[in-house]
Design a protein around this motif. Sequence first.
Motif, mmCIF file in Angstrom:
data_model
loop_
_atom_site.group_PDB
_atom_site.id
_atom_site.type_symbol
_atom_site.label_atom_id
_atom_site.label_comp_id
_atom_site.label_asym_id
_atom_site.label_seq_id
_atom_site.Cartn_x
_atom_site.Cartn_y
_atom_site.Cartn_z
ATOM 1 N N HIS A 20 0.809 -1.208 0.000
ATOM 2 C CA HIS A 20 0.000 0.000 0.000
ATOM 3 C C HIS A 20 0.848 1.267 0.000
ATOM 4 C CE1 HIS A 20 -3.973 1.661 0.395
ATOM 5 N NE2 HIS A 20 -3.563 2.478 1.331
ATOM 6 N N VAL A 21 1.984 1.216 0.665
ATOM 7 C CA VAL A 21 2.821 2.416 0.662
ATOM 8 C C VAL A 21 3.792 2.436 -0.508
ATOM 9 C CG1 VAL A 21 2.708 2.726 3.158
ATOM 10 C CG2 VAL A 21 4.609 1.462 2.185
ATOM 11 N N GLY A 22 3.649 1.467 -1.400
ATOM 12 C CA GLY A 22 4.442 1.546 -2.615
ATOM 13 C C GLY A 22 5.691 0.698 -2.634
ATOM 14 N N ILE A 23 5.826 -0.214 -1.695
ATOM 15 C CA ILE A 23 6.970 -1.126 -1.748
ATOM 16 C C ILE A 23 6.460 -2.440 -2.314
ATOM 17 C CG2 ILE A 23 8.676 -2.361 -0.383
ATOM 18 C CD1 ILE A 23 8.699 -0.049 1.528
ATOM 19 N N SER A 24 6.954 -2.780 -3.488
ATOM 20 C CA SER A 24 6.373 -3.908 -4.222
ATOM 21 C C SER A 24 6.543 -5.213 -3.468
ATOM 22 C CB SER A 24 7.048 -4.034 -5.588
ATOM 23 O OG SER A 24 8.414 -4.282 -5.410
ATOM 24 N N ASP A 25 5.666 -6.152 -3.731
ATOM 25 C CA ASP A 25 5.716 -7.383 -2.942
ATOM 26 C C ASP A 25 6.618 -8.422 -3.592
ATOM 27 O OD1 ASP A 25 2.504 -8.862 -3.948
ATOM 28 O OD2 ASP A 25 4.090 -7.852 -5.063
ATOM 29 N N GLN A 26 7.910 -8.132 -3.486
ATOM 30 C CA GLN A 26 8.875 -9.144 -3.896
ATOM 31 C C GLN A 26 9.527 -9.670 -2.643
ATOM 32 O OE1 GLN A 26 11.481 -6.774 -6.137
ATOM 33 N NE2 GLN A 26 10.089 -6.542 -7.852
ATOM 34 N N LYS A 27 9.940 -10.911 -2.707
ATOM 35 C CA LYS A 27 10.479 -11.519 -1.497
ATOM 36 C C LYS A 27 11.668 -10.727 -0.954
ATOM 37 C CE LYS A 27 11.727 -15.778 0.728
ATOM 38 N NZ LYS A 27 12.960 -15.247 1.334
ATOM 39 N N LYS A 28 12.475 -10.194 -1.870
ATOM 40 C CA LYS A 28 13.676 -9.546 -1.355
ATOM 41 C C LYS A 28 13.341 -8.326 -0.516
ATOM 42 C CE LYS A 28 14.709 -6.856 -5.476
ATOM 43 N NZ LYS A 28 14.987 -5.525 -5.552
ATOM 44 N N ASN A 29 12.198 -7.730 -0.776
ATOM 45 C CA ASN A 29 11.821 -6.582 0.033
ATOM 46 C C ASN A 29 11.437 -6.994 1.435
ATOM 47 O OD1 ASN A 29 12.291 -4.636 -1.849
ATOM 48 N ND2 ASN A 29 10.246 -4.738 -2.727
ATOM 49 N N GLY A 76 13.968 6.886 -0.050
ATOM 50 C CA GLY A 76 12.523 6.987 -0.228
ATOM 51 C C GLY A 76 11.813 5.742 0.276
ATOM 52 N N MET A 77 12.383 4.594 -0.012
ATOM 53 C CA MET A 77 11.751 3.349 0.421
ATOM 54 C C MET A 77 11.770 3.224 1.938
ATOM 55 S SD MET A 77 13.249 0.766 -2.424
ATOM 56 C CE MET A 77 12.578 -0.782 -1.851
ATOM 57 N N ARG A 78 12.853 3.700 2.538
ATOM 58 C CA ARG A 78 12.926 3.624 3.989
ATOM 59 C C ARG A 78 11.844 4.484 4.609
ATOM 60 N NH1 ARG A 78 18.846 3.172 3.526
ATOM 61 N NH2 ARG A 78 19.063 5.412 3.320
ATOM 62 N N GLN A 79 11.621 5.640 4.043
ATOM 63 C CA GLN A 79 10.602 6.523 4.597
ATOM 64 C C GLN A 79 9.224 5.894 4.422
ATOM 65 O OE1 GLN A 79 10.360 8.355 6.944
ATOM 66 N NE2 GLN A 79 11.084 10.362 6.324
ATOM 67 N N ARG A 80 9.012 5.246 3.291
ATOM 68 C CA ARG A 80 7.743 4.552 3.105
ATOM 69 C C ARG A 80 7.578 3.444 4.138
ATOM 70 N NH1 ARG A 80 5.803 5.256 -2.190
ATOM 71 N NH2 ARG A 80 7.287 6.395 -3.474
ATOM 72 N N ALA A 81 8.658 2.727 4.383
ATOM 73 C CA ALA A 81 8.594 1.648 5.383
ATOM 74 C C ALA A 81 8.259 2.236 6.741
ATOM 75 C CB ALA A 81 9.922 0.903 5.434
ATOM 76 N N MET A 82 8.830 3.392 7.039
ATOM 77 C CA MET A 82 8.555 4.008 8.325
ATOM 78 C C MET A 82 7.098 4.448 8.411
ATOM 79 S SD MET A 82 11.000 6.259 10.683
ATOM 80 C CE MET A 82 11.226 7.670 9.727
ATOM 81 N N ILE A 83 6.554 4.906 7.286
ATOM 82 C CA ILE A 83 5.148 5.280 7.265
ATOM 83 C C ILE A 83 4.287 4.045 7.510
ATOM 84 C CG2 ILE A 83 3.289 6.130 5.805
ATOM 85 C CD1 ILE A 83 5.312 7.970 4.479
ATOM 86 N N ALA A 84 4.645 2.949 6.842
ATOM 87 C CA ALA A 84 3.896 1.704 7.038
ATOM 88 C C ALA A 84 3.912 1.320 8.512
ATOM 89 C CB ALA A 84 4.502 0.589 6.194
#
Lengths: 324, 310, 317
Positions: free
Chosen positions: C138-147, C158-166
């Motif tokens: 939902h916050v834009g981090i695609s659902d790949q296993k490596k993520n 940017g991805m870290r900030q999205r993770a923090m929002i999640a």
Amino acid sequence: MDAKKLIEIRDLKVFYKTASNLFFKKNNDVRAVNGVSLEIYEKETLGLVGESGCGKSTLGRAILDLRPIEKGSINFDESGQINNKKGINKLNKKNYQIIFQDPFSSLNPRMSVGDIVKEPLDIHYNLRTSEKINRVKDLFKMVGLDPSYIYRYPHEFSGGQRQRIGIARALAVSPKFIVCDEPISALDVSIQAQIIKLLKKLQLELGLTLLFISHDLSVVWYIADRIAVMYLGKILEIGSKKEIFQNPKHPYTKALLSSIPMPDPLEERKREKIILEGDMPNPTHPPAGCVFSSRCPNYIDECSISEPMLIPKNNKHSVACHLV
Amino acid sequence: MLNYTIKRIFEVVPVLLIVSTIVFSVMHLLPGDPTLLMLAGAEGGSIPQERLDELRNIMGLNKPLYEQYFNFISNAISGDLGTSIRYRTPVVEILLEKFPYTIKLSLLGLLVAIILGIIFGLLAALFRDTWIDHLSMTISLIGVSMPIYWLGLLLILVFSINFNLLPSSGATGFDSIVLPALTLGFVSAGLICRLLRSSLLEVLNEDYIRTAKGKGLTDRIILIKHAMKNAMIPVITILGLQFGNMLAGAVVTETVFSRPGLGRLVVNGILWKDYPLVQGTVLFIAFIYVFVNLFVDVSYSWFDPRIKLK
Amino acid sequence: MKLLEVKKLNIKFNILDGIVNAVNDVSFEIKKGEVLGVVGESGSGKSVTFLSLFGLIPQPPGEIVSGRAIYKSENLLDMSKKKLSKLRADEIGFIYQDPLTSLNPVLKIITQIIESPVLNRRLTKAQAISEAKVLLKHVGISDQKKNYDSYPHQFSGGMRQRAMIAMAIANKPNILIADEPTTALDVTIQAQIIELVKKIKDEIGMSVVWISHDLGVIAGIADRVIVMYAGYIVEEAPVLELFKNPKHPYTRGLLNSIPRINSDIDVEGIDGIPPDGLKKHIGCPFSERCSSVMDKCINSLPALKKIRNNHSVSCFL
């Protein structure tokens, strides 16, 4: 352009080497600057913009021989040349100086600020100490600091004041050219304005040539004459200030400009923002063809096949894009 | 990761070569004649020179030094560390018999160091600037400054002689290893305690601890799951070195407590000028030390995923 | 509808060099579903104000001297540590300026996201993980296993900030405190994050406190704005009103410090240096730098006065 060329950069490549693998010769170098050709004219301010990782800081430092170059050449009008192939590495450093980004780490905490500004004079000139001290006091006045402060230490000053000291240090040897590497990013907004006003004033008064590196487009609008937009080690667009801001041609430039937050609530809410997908790719493995191809909203197949060249559209504006 | 391991294994070789060279040189530079020591014990009185020379020839001590060294190295590579002059048995056999004692002691010493160090370091950080903190720091300072033999003797005095709780010597079962392990581990415990304290204090000020608090996690979870794992990283780094200290300190400890082991073996070997024994033992100890450090380095990335071993 | 009402909050810090009066007589409200923009530079007290309300400022050296903060009829400042912790878990979300240092480097990102739901909503680990995966997508981090197996340093800024929002919205909070969340990000990434927060705010119906020094960002996201200087609130107004009619010299000075693209207006900046907190003020804290300073300003402190439609200023002009 009638103005004289001060610096000419041809096909510059600057890499950061990574540790080599024992068994396989993998090519994991970070291609910070990946083929840049650029001219900087006397007495102009060239703004170099881009986001983190695009290579702008590396480019600035390579010009001053602060980073070894991989390929290409940098020619300085009469002062020398940096050319890896020919093994030339001559640069009269007196004419080319730098102002750093972080006012807190770029001043040696163990030296008095007067000594910090005096040091370049010690290296390049043969003057009596009293003459040097007078020059330091003059420099302090020039950057808006009280000359009686020269015996104090860096920690006694605020960020903005330290940055002024950094400017004084760069001006000490009356250089022709100064690389300003994000000189205001670490400062409060109200202080940023003080410093860019100072730089603009000094540039006019002293006839300096500036390479102003920044990620902040509003500041670059204020201070630069021409602007180069950099992405993943390449220049995507370069032109006069008005051309770039009012007539941007490259999709990346357009996206950049549309993302700048404007201090105007109505405008902000009305604006159609171009939101780019994803992040900048890893500079160790740039995409094939155009470096922007992985995020470009106007992508066509050709973009992954061949790299677009930087082509002049008129005498004040060049773009590297297949669709322009 | 495999690359890194292989690279490190290759690096072991020059280390061992240098160690063996140093040991060899030192042994042969020391004054004293092993043959004299050997025969003097057996026959008493003055010994005719021919006997000495005969023995020297048999032992190959008349060959030029570089030849002796070369023989030593080439034999060592094939697993033959020579024969002890004193014991008349292959050095390798002696080592295999004695080293379990030393390893046991060293490991137990390390365990003592880790447990004591972590407990007191943790307490000192959590109760910073209180009496707990000051007490921990004082004790750890004493630990770091105290010579092993003095501590060993002190413990013997208190626990063996005065209270008769624990044996002062020998290698008979668990009782006898308690005091030596404590002696050996105490110094390292002091170091670990101080290191953990400062590391933990630093970690507790980090932003991610504030994030964990912001999520409403309990203090206990924050401490153990978030803080400790980070705080232990510098401690793990020095554990390899600390094990080396254990091995070295074992020499003194074994002597003080009259325990069998590599340490006493080396000391006696030096006194008897038993070249093969000393060379072989030191090489063996160096070998263990280098591999323990290699193990620590390679396992490091488990603790800190930011370390990518290339 | 008022969610949080803060009255006359005073916070100081006892440090080696003296006492820093970080927050002085600060009063404000947060309404349900609105975005409150908080503007200020270094030394303004903007972060301290909001972090201390929910117990995130260590005391010592901080000290909440006086004030009240009423949330759902209870005073936050009187709450027990345990209750405050539960409140943070269930109802408040936080995102911070530097997502690299604000995430634990030795734990996987997904581990950090499921922690609070498992502890506070008693989900099983499996339930929490599948919820977290949905959140990340939902916050834009695609659902790949490596993520899902990644550690913070393996993500971009940017991805870290999205993770923090999640992580912050995992328990669907009522208030999201965003402390300079885009300051450390590139401008194109900043735009992405702002859009994301706007979207989530509407979906969950939460209130947002967006703290920033960037007036452009505030203009784009805030409904109401408070401007802080040296621990005081100097101006408060709805966003359109603030930018159209800034009254306080500091607010005006800030607006004049931003170069306007495509115009030739010069920037002015504000003379002097930012407040350092150690000096004791008698009068208006901005008096040293104010271009319209009068004798009155040095001797007495102006109170926050309402001048019209929800617009308050503390200035003698």
